[in-house]
Design a protein around this motif. Structure first.
Motif, PDB file in Angstrom:
ATOM      1  N   TYR A   1      50.726  53.065  33.341  1.00 53.35           N
ATOM      2  CA  TYR A   1      49.719  52.852  33.081  1.00 53.35           C
ATOM      3  C   TYR A   1      48.344  53.241  33.480  1.00 53.35           C
ATOM      4  CZ  TYR A   1      53.113  49.375  30.188  1.00 53.35           C
ATOM      5  OH  TYR A   1      54.206  49.440  29.472  1.00 53.35           O
ATOM      6  N   TYR A   2      47.594  52.436  32.931  1.00 50.75           N
ATOM      7  CA  TYR A   2      46.422  53.226  33.947  1.00 50.75           C
ATOM      8  C   TYR A   2      45.274  51.658  33.077  1.00 50.75           C
ATOM      9  CZ  TYR A   2      43.575  54.854  29.630  1.00 50.75           C
ATOM     10  OH  TYR A   2      42.811  55.083  28.489  1.00 50.75           O
ATOM     11  N   ARG A   3      43.776  51.326  34.064  1.00 50.09           N
ATOM     12  CA  ARG A   3      43.549  50.222  33.758  1.00 50.09           C
ATOM     13  C   ARG A   3      41.785  51.190  33.553  1.00 50.09           C
ATOM     14  NH1 ARG A   3      44.901  44.534  33.120  1.00 50.09           N
ATOM     15  NH2 ARG A   3      47.145  44.774  33.479  1.00 50.09           N
ATOM     16  N   GLN A   4      40.680  50.537  33.445  1.00 52.01           N
ATOM     17  CA  GLN A   4      39.156  51.652  33.976  1.00 52.01           C
ATOM     18  C   GLN A   4      38.358  50.323  34.121  1.00 52.01           C
ATOM     19  OE1 GLN A   4      38.877  54.020  30.118  1.00 52.01           O
ATOM     20  NE2 GLN A   4      38.622  52.079  28.990  1.00 52.01           N
TER      21      GLN A   4
ATOM     22  N   ASP B   1      36.345  48.307  30.960  1.00 50.03           N
ATOM     23  CA  ASP B   1      36.760  47.171  31.389  1.00 50.03           C
ATOM     24  C   ASP B   1      36.625  46.274  31.574  1.00 50.03           C
ATOM     25  OD1 ASP B   1      37.144  48.840  27.865  1.00 50.03           O
ATOM     26  OD2 ASP B   1      39.196  49.659  28.846  1.00 50.03           O
TER      27      ASP B   1
ATOM     28  N   TYR C   1      38.835  46.505  34.431  1.00 46.54           N
ATOM     29  CA  TYR C   1      40.164  46.467  34.596  1.00 46.54           C
ATOM     30  C   TYR C   1      40.862  45.587  33.747  1.00 46.54           C
ATOM     31  CZ  TYR C   1      38.325  48.679  38.290  1.00 46.54           C
ATOM     32  OH  TYR C   1      37.405  49.915  39.257  1.00 46.54           O
ATOM     33  N   GLN C   2      40.407  44.380  32.259  1.00 45.73           N
ATOM     34  CA  GLN C   2      41.834  43.752  31.959  1.00 45.73           C
ATOM     35  C   GLN C   2      42.801  44.431  30.568  1.00 45.73           C
ATOM     36  OE1 GLN C   2      38.535  41.173  30.139  1.00 45.73           O
ATOM     37  NE2 GLN C   2      38.335  40.593  32.606  1.00 45.73           N
ATOM     38  N   THR C   3      42.382  45.763  30.536  1.00 52.86           N
ATOM     39  CA  THR C   3      42.798  46.129  29.387  1.00 52.86           C
ATOM     40  C   THR C   3      44.018  47.712  29.942  1.00 52.86           C
ATOM     41  OG1 THR C   3      41.029  45.363  27.664  1.00 52.86           O
ATOM     42  CG2 THR C   3      42.845  47.494  26.828  1.00 52.86           C
ATOM     43  N   GLU C   4      45.756  46.951  29.526  1.00 55.76           N
ATOM     44  CA  GLU C   4      46.678  47.757  30.006  1.00 55.76           C
ATOM     45  C   GLU C   4      46.061  48.847  28.826  1.00 55.76           C
ATOM     46  OE1 GLU C   4      50.310  47.328  32.330  1.00 55.76           O
ATOM     47  OE2 GLU C   4      50.803  46.621  30.246  1.00 55.76           O
ATOM     48  N   TYR C   5      46.441  49.992  28.867  1.00 55.07           N
ATOM     49  CA  TYR C   5      46.525  51.115  28.694  1.00 55.07           C
ATOM     50  C   TYR C   5      48.061  51.881  29.079  1.00 55.07           C
ATOM     51  CZ  TYR C   5      41.328  50.624  27.361  1.00 55.07           C
ATOM     52  OH  TYR C   5      40.373  50.222  27.047  1.00 55.07           O
TER      53      TYR C   5
END
Length: 191
Positions: free
Chosen positions: A150-153, A156, A158-162
């Motif tokens: 996964y990553y977060r950016q 966002d 760092y609140q949304t997980e992709y």
């Protein structure tokens, strides 16, 4: 910036454009950055920076320069470093089995600690340090959770997980960095 399509298929591996740490040394990491903290005036390819853990103290500084104490936390077993476009440090670390991120939150404004439950091998990079990509680049927090990549950016907060892959290679996430093929690349096992 990771495109909406996610990972390249097929993969297009190439050498990393900058030094990445070996997972054999989990208490030290490197990242290219600017001339000084909070000073991106000369770009983000000026010098190699280092974060390292010594006891309970996390130190940050140019690889060939003077370090300063970033923060104190007991029981850190892994550390990773990046800088945002304003040369604010972003440090991921594992403390007592829990992943944390120390980063500049502009809504505070100031440095904050954010905990992420259930993730392992947190790795960081500013995905594209080229001057012409300031508007598109992001600090990427990549990690494994429940066997998936996964990553977060930063954009966002760092609140949304992709999800990037539900079946990543074995060996743990070792590094994430731009490659000479101008793609964000993930390394597994020993980097």
């Amino acid at each position: 910036m990771i495109p909406a399509g996610g990972l390249s298929n097929p993969a297009q591996p190439a050498p990393f454009v900058e030094r990445v740490n070996s997972t054999l040394l989990p208490l030290i990491d490197y990242e290219m950055g600017g001339v000084a903290l909070n000073d991106p005036s000369q770009g983000l390819w000026v010098q190699l920076w280092r974060v390292r853990v010594d006891g309970d103290v996390v130190y940050l500084g140019p690889d060939e320069g003077t370090e300063q104490r970033a923060f104190i936390r007991a029981g850190i077993t892994e550390v990773a470093l990046a800088f945002d476009q304003n040369m604010q440090p972003v440090i991921a670390f594992v403390q007592a089995g829990q992943a944390w991120l120390w980063w500049f939150d502009s809504t505070v404004p100031g440095m904050v600690f954010t905990q992420f439950a259930g993730i392992i091998n947190p790795r960081l990079t500013l995905d594209d340090k080229r001057a012409g990509q300031v508007g598109n680049s992001d600090v990427i927090l990549a990690y494994l959770r429940a066997g998936s990549l996964y990553y977060r950016q930063q954009r966002d907060r760092y609140q949304t997980e992709y999800l990037l892959s539900s079946d990543p290679p074995c060996g743990g996430l070792a590094a994430v960095c731009m490659s000479t093929g101008n793609r964000l690349q993930f390394a597994f096992g020993g980097a």
